[in-house]
Motif scaffolding. Structure first.
Motif, short mmCIF file in Angstrom:
data_model
loop_
_atom_site.label_atom_id
_atom_site.label_comp_id
_atom_site.label_asym_id
_atom_site.label_seq_id
_atom_site.Cartn_x
_atom_site.Cartn_y
_atom_site.Cartn_z
N GLY A 191 -43.18 -7.83 3.47
CA GLY A 191 -41.87 -7.90 2.93
C GLY A 191 -41.23 -7.40 4.16
N ASN A 192 -42.19 -8.13 5.54
CA ASN A 192 -40.95 -7.82 6.25
C ASN A 192 -39.73 -8.80 6.66
OD1 ASN A 192 -42.21 -5.60 7.90
ND2 ASN A 192 -43.45 -6.91 9.49
N THR A 193 -38.39 -8.61 6.94
CA THR A 193 -37.16 -9.12 7.27
C THR A 193 -37.76 -9.40 8.66
OG1 THR A 193 -36.34 -7.84 5.58
CG2 THR A 193 -35.34 -9.37 7.17
N GLY A 194 -38.03 -9.44 9.84
CA GLY A 194 -38.31 -10.36 10.99
C GLY A 194 -39.32 -10.47 11.12
N ASN A 195 -39.86 -11.12 12.25
CA ASN A 195 -40.89 -12.24 12.21
C ASN A 195 -41.41 -11.79 14.41
OD1 ASN A 195 -39.21 -13.58 13.86
ND2 ASN A 195 -39.72 -15.00 13.26
N ALA A 196 -41.54 -10.11 14.30
CA ALA A 196 -41.66 -9.59 15.58
C ALA A 196 -43.77 -9.94 15.67
CB ALA A 196 -40.95 -8.52 15.98
N THR A 197 -43.97 -9.66 17.01
CA THR A 197 -45.60 -9.56 16.69
C THR A 197 -46.01 -8.80 17.68
OG1 THR A 197 -45.32 -11.22 18.94
CG2 THR A 197 -45.37 -11.82 17.00
N ALA A 226 -33.32 -2.27 15.22
CA ALA A 226 -33.64 -4.03 15.41
C ALA A 226 -34.40 -3.78 16.54
CB ALA A 226 -32.72 -5.30 15.79
N THR A 227 -35.08 -2.73 16.84
CA THR A 227 -35.53 -3.04 18.48
C THR A 227 -35.74 -1.49 18.57
OG1 THR A 227 -33.75 -2.48 19.98
CG2 THR A 227 -34.85 -4.79 20.14
N LYS A 228 -35.89 -0.87 17.32
CA LYS A 228 -36.55 0.55 17.70
C LYS A 228 -36.89 1.20 16.28
CE LYS A 228 -33.67 1.71 21.22
NZ LYS A 228 -34.26 1.96 22.71
N PHE A 229 -38.91 1.50 17.10
CA PHE A 229 -39.46 1.71 15.87
C PHE A 229 -39.89 3.48 15.96
CE2 PHE A 229 -41.92 -0.08 19.18
CZ PHE A 229 -42.30 0.76 19.59
N ASP A 230 -40.62 4.72 15.01
CA ASP A 230 -41.14 4.87 15.11
C ASP A 230 -43.01 5.23 14.87
OD1 ASP A 230 -39.24 6.73 15.68
OD2 ASP A 230 -38.58 7.25 13.35
N VAL A 231 -43.36 6.23 15.56
CA VAL A 231 -45.14 6.01 14.59
C VAL A 231 -45.69 6.84 14.27
CG1 VAL A 231 -47.43 5.05 15.81
CG2 VAL A 231 -45.18 4.66 16.89
N VAL A 232 -46.54 6.82 13.15
CA VAL A 232 -46.54 8.05 12.03
C VAL A 232 -48.35 7.99 12.04
CG1 VAL A 232 -46.54 9.21 9.55
CG2 VAL A 232 -44.68 8.10 10.35
N THR A 248 -36.26 -13.58 14.34
CA THR A 248 -35.68 -13.38 13.25
C THR A 248 -35.64 -11.21 13.56
OG1 THR A 248 -35.97 -15.06 11.32
CG2 THR A 248 -34.85 -12.44 11.20
N PRO A 249 -35.22 -10.98 13.32
CA PRO A 249 -34.79 -9.86 14.12
C PRO A 249 -35.54 -8.87 12.92
CG PRO A 249 -32.00 -10.28 14.92
CD PRO A 249 -33.27 -11.34 13.53
N MET A 250 -35.86 -7.61 13.63
CA MET A 250 -36.84 -6.71 12.13
C MET A 250 -35.51 -6.19 12.06
SD MET A 250 -40.24 -7.60 12.59
CE MET A 250 -40.60 -5.88 12.56
N VAL A 251 -35.54 -4.93 10.61
CA VAL A 251 -34.24 -4.30 10.93
C VAL A 251 -35.57 -2.84 10.11
CG1 VAL A 251 -33.24 -6.41 9.30
CG2 VAL A 251 -35.05 -5.56 8.01
N ALA A 252 -34.66 -2.17 9.72
CA ALA A 252 -34.89 -1.13 9.23
C ALA A 252 -36.32 -0.58 8.03
CB ALA A 252 -34.09 0.18 8.87
N GLY A 253 -36.97 -0.11 8.05
CA GLY A 253 -38.39 -0.30 7.24
C GLY A 253 -39.47 -1.52 7.56
N ASP A 254 -38.75 -2.13 8.31
CA ASP A 254 -40.06 -3.39 8.87
C ASP A 254 -40.97 -2.60 9.41
OD1 ASP A 254 -38.63 -5.65 7.37
OD2 ASP A 254 -38.53 -6.48 9.27
N GLY A 255 -42.23 -3.26 9.67
CA GLY A 255 -42.99 -2.67 10.73
C GLY A 255 -44.20 -3.00 10.27
N PHE A 256 -45.47 -2.37 11.39
CA PHE A 256 -46.82 -2.66 11.45
C PHE A 256 -47.84 -1.52 10.60
CE2 PHE A 256 -44.28 -5.07 14.16
CZ PHE A 256 -44.85 -6.84 14.30
#
Length: 213
Positions: free
Chosen positions: A60-66, A88-94, A123-131
């Protein structure tokens, strides 16, 4: 007259250990020794408790970062790490226990329990996207303590009872894993181990009931 040299005796490092109710030694177990090396009785061992790390984009990711260059670090835990974008360019790790560790940004190498790099896509990532990054369990094999290791072998876990030669292949070996007093002068530590690293290893052994005297 020929000269004979006596090798290092099995268990020469042991000052005391616990006997089992049926005559065996409760302090000892048979483990698999790895590491492509010949090891002496009394070698301080680590255990391979962490396996490979594999990343996958969340559904369900909006963005397509790798994500690439995924490796485990010294503090890696088995289980699933969640990389959660907050912008779009920031993330947390849990981590697998639900604890938030260091945050990161795209385009920069991330290093903590894990190492990886996330590259932005079209396509930029949005809040809630991730890996999700899944860290497999290790083999539980023993190898010489490696203070620079990232597979669990950087944590002291046992002491080798008798010489083994695992140069060409993994071999079974008897290890002291609990309720043992050992003589520090008869132990084999990594060459050049620092005082701090040795103190940490001694504490890790003590936590398992292996007391270094």
């Amino acid at each position: 007259m020929p000269i004979f040299n006596e090798g290092r005796r099995p268990g020469v490092h042991i000052m005391s250990e616990a006997a089992g109710a049926t005559g065996g030694m409760r302090s000892r177990e048979v483990g698999s020794i790895t590491g492509a090396a010949a090891l002496l009785s009394g070698t301080v061992l680590g255990q391979v408790s962490v396996g490979a790390a594999v990343a996958a984009a969340k559904g369900g990711n909006t963005g397509n970062a790798t994500i690439s260059a995924v490796v485990t670090g010294a503090g890696a835990k088995t289980g699933v790490y969640s990389v959660e974008f907050t912008a779009a360019t920031k993330f947390d790790v849990v981590d697998p226990d639900g604890f938030k560790i260091k945050s990161g940004a795209t385009g920069a190498a991330y290093a903590d329990d894990l190492g990886f790099t996330i590259t932005v896509g079209a396509t930029p990532m949005v809040a809630g996207d991730g890996f999700n990054i899944t860290v497999a369990a290790g083999t539980k094999k023993y190898k010489a303590l490696d203070t620079a290791g990232v597979d669990g072998s950087q944590v002291a876990a046992a002491v080798l009872f008798a010489d083994v030669d695992a140069t060409d292949a993994d071999v079974p070996g008897v290890v002291n894993v609990r309720e043992t007093e050992v003589n520090d002068e008869e132990l084999t530590w990594p060459a050049g181990i620092s005082a701090g690293a040795k103190a940490a290893a001694i504490a890790a052994l003590a936590a398992k009931g292996i007391i270094v005297r």
